[in-house]
Design an enzyme around this catalytic site. Structure first.
Site, PDB file in Angstrom:
ATOM      1  N   CYS A  59       0.842  10.607 -18.089  1.00 55.65           N
ATOM      2  CA  CYS A  59       1.026   9.459 -18.790  1.00 55.65           C
ATOM      3  C   CYS A  59      -0.589   8.743 -19.129  1.00 55.65           C
ATOM      4  O   CYS A  59      -0.764   8.506 -20.133  1.00 55.65           O
ATOM      5  CB  CYS A  59       1.662   8.333 -17.936  1.00 55.65           C
ATOM      6  SG  CYS A  59       3.430   8.623 -18.103  1.00 55.65           S
ATOM      7  N   GLU A  63       5.669   4.498 -19.580  1.00 54.02           N
ATOM      8  CA  GLU A  63       4.329   4.452 -20.562  1.00 54.02           C
ATOM      9  C   GLU A  63       4.516   5.396 -21.814  1.00 54.02           C
ATOM     10  O   GLU A  63       4.451   5.165 -22.635  1.00 54.02           O
ATOM     11  CB  GLU A  63       3.385   5.150 -19.702  1.00 54.02           C
ATOM     12  CG  GLU A  63       2.968   4.071 -18.667  1.00 54.02           C
ATOM     13  CD  GLU A  63       3.462   4.697 -17.252  1.00 54.02           C
ATOM     14  OE1 GLU A  63       2.875   4.300 -16.291  1.00 54.02           O
ATOM     15  OE2 GLU A  63       4.646   5.387 -17.243  1.00 54.02           O
ATOM     16  N   CYS A  80       0.855   8.099 -13.951  1.00 53.55           N
ATOM     17  CA  CYS A  80       0.523   9.331 -13.592  1.00 53.55           C
ATOM     18  C   CYS A  80      -0.739   9.980 -14.311  1.00 53.55           C
ATOM     19  O   CYS A  80      -0.767   9.461 -15.477  1.00 53.55           O
ATOM     20  CB  CYS A  80       1.833  10.020 -13.372  1.00 53.55           C
ATOM     21  SG  CYS A  80       2.655  10.445 -14.957  1.00 53.55           S
ATOM     22  N   GLU A 108       0.731  -1.144   0.174  1.00 56.95           N
ATOM     23  CA  GLU A 108      -0.081   0.038   0.097  1.00 56.95           C
ATOM     24  C   GLU A 108       0.848   1.244  -0.015  1.00 56.95           C
ATOM     25  O   GLU A 108       0.478   2.088  -0.701  1.00 56.95           O
ATOM     26  CB  GLU A 108      -1.086  -0.041   1.308  1.00 56.95           C
ATOM     27  CG  GLU A 108      -1.732   1.129   1.212  1.00 56.95           C
ATOM     28  CD  GLU A 108      -2.905   1.313   2.398  1.00 56.95           C
ATOM     29  OE1 GLU A 108      -3.588   2.217   2.532  1.00 56.95           O
ATOM     30  OE2 GLU A 108      -2.696   0.263   3.249  1.00 56.95           O
ATOM     31  N   HIS A 132       8.652   8.771 -18.481  1.00 59.22           N
ATOM     32  CA  HIS A 132       8.224   7.811 -17.835  1.00 59.22           C
ATOM     33  C   HIS A 132       8.091   6.437 -18.926  1.00 59.22           C
ATOM     34  O   HIS A 132       7.952   6.781 -20.023  1.00 59.22           O
ATOM     35  CB  HIS A 132       6.652   7.848 -17.249  1.00 59.22           C
ATOM     36  CG  HIS A 132       6.821   8.894 -16.086  1.00 59.22           C
ATOM     37  ND1 HIS A 132       5.576   9.504 -15.537  1.00 59.22           N
ATOM     38  CD2 HIS A 132       7.765   9.401 -15.348  1.00 59.22           C
ATOM     39  CE1 HIS A 132       5.970  10.173 -14.346  1.00 59.22           C
ATOM     40  NE2 HIS A 132       7.308  10.191 -14.569  1.00 59.22           N
TER      41      HIS A 132
END
Length: 221
Positions: free
Chosen positions: A128, A97, A125, A59, A95
């Site tokens: 992205c 992606e 994010c 988490e 990033h």
């Protein structure tokens, strides 16, 4: 409620040498503009230590500041071609992606159908997600399924809106189940040379953490 115990990563787990601190003073002298805008690491299989740390579906993702993206691309035209590999982002400026669309699939031919599956350490994010949404809207022959280990900043309203836009554009967003982590282990993680292929060993709380994130994603979408 998920376990909140969080191990602190060593530098090596983050893909940095453990003596990284020694060079810290030197690093700070490098001007920002001297650094390349980004460096993307690509390959067929990622080191097991990176997988075990970066893909872990905890988490609180302290220290997990890279994105690892494993991909399978199936091009269905006159001939069907399948390619696979992984991307890892090295600098915060770019990033994985974005790099996928810039380097692996820079353009989609209109006569070809593309079935793309990503297995990503965490969800994209906002910027992205917007790029993914835009790419899907412009390329009707592209089908994208994203399997994520963790949800990134899912409490933020703009992040939730970006994920919903991705879904509306046709993206299938899923949380990785234990079987998906095992698939990545078998297909995208390198084994030590000379050793027998090690079977995937699920970590503690893998199933509970999957259920936690699956509930959160269902609430968002």
């Amino acid at each position: 409620k998920m376990a909140e115990k969080q191990e602190e990563p060593s530098n090596a787990q983050n893909g940095e040498p453990d003596n990284a601190e020694e060079g810290e003073g030197k690093k700070k002298k490098v001007k920002r503009e001297d650094l390349p805008p980004f460096e993307i690491v690509t390959g067929e299989r990622l080191p097991a230590i990176f997988f075990k740390f970066q893909f872990r579906n905890v988490e609180y993702s302290s220290g997990r500041n890279k994105t690892f993206l494993c991909y399978v691309v199936e091009k269905q035209g006159k001939e069907s071609v399948t390619s696979r590999g992984y991307l890892e982002d090295e600098h915060a400026a770019a990033h994985a992606e974005m790099a996928f669309f810039n380097t692996i699939l820079p353009k989609c031919e209109s006569s070809v159908r593309y079935n793309v599956t990503w297995y990503v350490s965490s969800s994209p994010c906002v910027s992205c997600a917007e790029r993914i949404t835009d790419t899907l809207r412009r390329n009707k022959g592209l089908r994208l399924t994203i399997m994520v280990g963790r949800l990134f900043m899912w409490e933020e309203p703009d992040m939730q809106a970006a994920l919903r836009n991705m879904k509306e554009a046709g993206c299938k967003l899923r949380i990785m189940k234990p079987q998906d982590f095992e698939y990545v282990w078998q297909n995208f993680v390198e084994q030590e040379e000379g050793e027998e292929v090690k079977s995937f060993v699920p970590w503690e709380d893998i199933q509970e953490n999957f259920q936690y994130y699956e509930e959160k994603l269902a609430e968002i979408l």
